[in-house]
Write a protein that holds these residues in place. Structure first.
Motif, PDB file in Angstrom:
ATOM      1  N   MET A  86      -9.948 -27.302  12.776  1.00 61.04           N
ATOM      2  CA  MET A  86     -10.499 -28.649  12.605  1.00 61.04           C
ATOM      3  C   MET A  86     -10.900 -29.223  13.962  1.00 61.04           C
ATOM      4  N   GLN A  87     -10.086 -28.955  14.974  1.00 60.79           N
ATOM      5  CA  GLN A  87     -10.396 -29.423  16.324  1.00 60.79           C
ATOM      6  C   GLN A  87     -11.653 -28.740  16.857  1.00 60.79           C
ATOM      7  N   ASN A  88     -11.676 -27.413  16.762  1.00 61.46           N
ATOM      8  CA  ASN A  88     -12.770 -26.665  17.379  1.00 61.46           C
ATOM      9  C   ASN A  88     -14.071 -26.709  16.584  1.00 61.46           C
ATOM     10  N   GLU A  89     -13.961 -26.557  15.257  1.00 58.24           N
ATOM     11  CA  GLU A  89     -15.158 -26.409  14.435  1.00 58.24           C
ATOM     12  C   GLU A  89     -15.722 -27.731  13.921  1.00 58.24           C
ATOM     13  N   ILE A  90     -14.920 -28.799  14.010  1.00 55.48           N
ATOM     14  CA  ILE A  90     -15.421 -30.111  13.588  1.00 55.48           C
ATOM     15  C   ILE A  90     -15.544 -31.049  14.795  1.00 55.48           C
ATOM     16  N   VAL A  91     -14.438 -31.360  15.426  1.00 49.48           N
ATOM     17  CA  VAL A  91     -14.466 -32.351  16.510  1.00 49.48           C
ATOM     18  C   VAL A  91     -15.273 -31.839  17.703  1.00 49.48           C
ATOM     19  N   ASN A  92     -14.835 -30.724  18.269  1.00 49.96           N
ATOM     20  CA  ASN A  92     -15.520 -30.202  19.462  1.00 49.96           C
ATOM     21  C   ASN A  92     -16.974 -29.837  19.163  1.00 49.96           C
ATOM     22  N   ALA A  93     -17.193 -29.297  17.973  1.00 51.48           N
ATOM     23  CA  ALA A  93     -18.552 -28.880  17.608  1.00 51.48           C
ATOM     24  C   ALA A  93     -19.490 -30.066  17.440  1.00 51.48           C
ATOM     25  N   MET A  94     -18.946 -31.241  17.150  1.00 51.29           N
ATOM     26  CA  MET A  94     -19.780 -32.420  16.937  1.00 51.29           C
ATOM     27  C   MET A  94     -20.092 -33.148  18.246  1.00 51.29           C
ATOM     28  N   ALA A  95     -19.389 -32.816  19.313  1.00 52.38           N
ATOM     29  CA  ALA A  95     -19.501 -33.581  20.561  1.00 52.38           C
ATOM     30  C   ALA A  95     -20.902 -33.602  21.134  1.00 52.38           C
ATOM     31  N   ASP A  96     -21.667 -32.513  20.953  1.00 49.54           N
ATOM     32  CA  ASP A  96     -23.015 -32.468  21.515  1.00 49.54           C
ATOM     33  C   ASP A  96     -24.088 -32.729  20.463  1.00 49.54           C
ATOM     34  N   LYS A  97     -23.682 -33.316  19.342  1.00 48.61           N
ATOM     35  CA  LYS A  97     -24.627 -33.590  18.258  1.00 48.61           C
ATOM     36  C   LYS A  97     -24.616 -35.044  17.792  1.00 48.61           C
ATOM     37  N   TRP A  98     -23.586 -35.791  18.205  1.00 50.77           N
ATOM     38  CA  TRP A  98     -23.420 -37.157  17.699  1.00 50.77           C
ATOM     39  C   TRP A  98     -22.718 -37.981  18.765  1.00 50.77           C
ATOM     40  N   ALA A  99     -23.407 -38.968  19.313  1.00 49.78           N
ATOM     41  CA  ALA A  99     -22.811 -39.796  20.363  1.00 49.78           C
ATOM     42  C   ALA A  99     -23.233 -41.244  20.164  1.00 49.78           C
ATOM     43  N   CYS A 100     -22.273 -42.086  19.819  1.00 49.69           N
ATOM     44  CA  CYS A 100     -22.498 -43.526  19.665  1.00 49.69           C
ATOM     45  C   CYS A 100     -21.191 -44.148  19.193  1.00 49.69           C
ATOM     46  N   THR A 101     -21.175 -45.447  19.060  1.00 50.73           N
ATOM     47  CA  THR A 101     -19.966 -46.128  18.591  1.00 50.73           C
ATOM     48  C   THR A 101     -19.589 -45.677  17.181  1.00 50.73           C
TER      49      THR A 101
ATOM     50  N   PHE B  95     -26.349 -33.557  26.465  1.00 50.75           N
ATOM     51  CA  PHE B  95     -25.029 -32.975  26.645  1.00 50.75           C
ATOM     52  C   PHE B  95     -25.117 -31.763  27.580  1.00 50.75           C
ATOM     53  N   ALA B  96     -26.121 -30.937  27.362  1.00 49.44           N
ATOM     54  CA  ALA B  96     -26.303 -29.744  28.189  1.00 49.44           C
ATOM     55  C   ALA B  96     -26.629 -30.096  29.632  1.00 49.44           C
ATOM     56  N   GLY B  97     -27.230 -31.281  29.819  1.00 54.50           N
ATOM     57  CA  GLY B  97     -27.626 -31.666  31.160  1.00 54.50           C
ATOM     58  C   GLY B  97     -26.544 -32.348  31.956  1.00 54.50           C
ATOM     59  N   GLU B  98     -25.408 -32.671  31.304  1.00 55.61           N
ATOM     60  CA  GLU B  98     -24.342 -33.381  32.012  1.00 55.61           C
ATOM     61  C   GLU B  98     -23.633 -32.450  32.990  1.00 55.61           C
TER      62      GLU B  98
ATOM     63  N   THR C  76      -2.036 -32.779  17.297  1.00 52.15           N
ATOM     64  CA  THR C  76      -2.863 -33.922  16.923  1.00 52.15           C
ATOM     65  C   THR C  76      -4.294 -33.661  17.363  1.00 52.15           C
ATOM     66  N   MET C  77      -5.216 -34.300  16.683  1.00 53.70           N
ATOM     67  CA  MET C  77      -6.620 -34.152  17.042  1.00 53.70           C
ATOM     68  C   MET C  77      -6.924 -34.889  18.348  1.00 53.70           C
ATOM     69  N   ASP C  78      -7.647 -34.231  19.222  1.00 51.89           N
ATOM     70  CA  ASP C  78      -8.114 -34.840  20.463  1.00 51.89           C
ATOM     71  C   ASP C  78      -9.584 -35.211  20.276  1.00 51.89           C
ATOM     72  N   THR C  79      -9.855 -36.498  20.187  1.00 45.44           N
ATOM     73  CA  THR C  79     -11.223 -36.962  19.932  1.00 45.44           C
ATOM     74  C   THR C  79     -11.916 -37.477  21.191  1.00 45.44           C
ATOM     75  N   SER C  80     -11.332 -37.194  22.346  1.00 48.45           N
ATOM     76  CA  SER C  80     -11.885 -37.734  23.597  1.00 48.45           C
ATOM     77  C   SER C  80     -13.260 -37.164  23.926  1.00 48.45           C
ATOM     78  N   CYS C  81     -13.619 -36.038  23.311  1.00 48.18           N
ATOM     79  CA  CYS C  81     -14.924 -35.434  23.596  1.00 48.18           C
ATOM     80  C   CYS C  81     -16.067 -36.165  22.883  1.00 48.18           C
ATOM     81  N   ILE C  82     -15.725 -37.033  21.931  1.00 45.51           N
ATOM     82  CA  ILE C  82     -16.747 -37.798  21.208  1.00 45.51           C
ATOM     83  C   ILE C  82     -17.081 -39.040  22.038  1.00 45.51           C
TER      84      ILE C  82
END
Length: 214
Positions: free
Chosen positions: A34-49, A211-214, A107-113
């Motif tokens: 869940m951490q790797n395939e959902i949270v981490n995987a979403m970090a470079d696809k969705w960024a906003c409040t 995300f790739a450019g950061e 616990t889930m680490d959501t800091s990458c979002i």
């Protein structure tokens, strides 16, 4: 335990190791995938409040809560089976060594979002939708692991009928909770995606590029 004869430590170990194996599978899904395939995987696809609110207020509490309930339930199941095995050994005049079990606290680490990536806010909708589509697949794998644990209790010959029924009922509650959480998260995801699109449009490719450019 009706019909049991001599104490069989191999049967005890096999049954409890099946429970522990099911637990390991379940935690691998809930705690790691869940951490790797959902949270981490979403970090470079969705960024906003909206993304941060979804993961912090909906996804993380749901998955963290499931992990906590899984740990409590499996700890109780293993303890109950150890107790039953101990009684069996005692009645047979044999020594008993409890099979250890240590729940894993994750616990889930959501800091990458992030709220923005280099000033870019929004969602790469097609890619984000592909990530979200993995949730029910992971949930099904988690439920399958619970079924394995329930089967291990069912086929265990040294746990009494009433006790076995109670243990299976507690495991069934976990399966139901996983299903309910999946449905709720899916609904929350849809709403959050729509809100993001309403605010920023479909910024396809821009989030991942930033995300790739950061």
């Amino acid at each position: 335990m009706n019909g049991l004869t001599g104490y069989n430590p191999d049967e005890v170990s096999a049954s409890l190791n099946s429970i522990k194996g099911a637990y390991d599978e379940l935690l691998a899904v809930l705690g790691e995938r869940m951490q790797n395939e959902i949270v981490n995987a979403m970090a470079d696809k969705w960024a906003c409040t909206n993304a941060q609110n979804f993961f912090n207020d909906a996804f993380k509490p749901a998955i963290d809560g499931l992990i906590t309930s899984v740990n409590t339930t499996f700890e109780s199941v293993v303890q109950s089976m150890n107790d039953a095995a101990s009684r069996w050994a005692s009645e047979a005049g044999e020594a008993f060594s409890a099979v250890p079990f240590s729940p894993v606290n994750k616990t889930m680490d959501t800091s990458c979002i992030l709220e923005n990536i280099s000033g870019i806010r929004g969602i790469d909708l097609d890619q984000a939708s592909q990530v979200a589509a993995k949730l029910p697949v992971l949930a099904a794998e988690a439920e399958n692991a619970v079924s394995k644990a329930s089967n291990a209790v069912d086929t265990c010959g040294f746990v009494g009928g009433n006790q076995a029924s109670n243990l299976k009922a507690s495991l069934e509650t976990i399966r139901s909770n996983i299903s309910n959480a999946t449905n709720e998260i899916t609904t929350e995801t849809k709403n959050a995606f729509e809100s993001t699109i309403s605010s920023y449009g479909n910024t396809e490719g821009q989030i991942s590029q930033a995300f790739a450019g950061e």
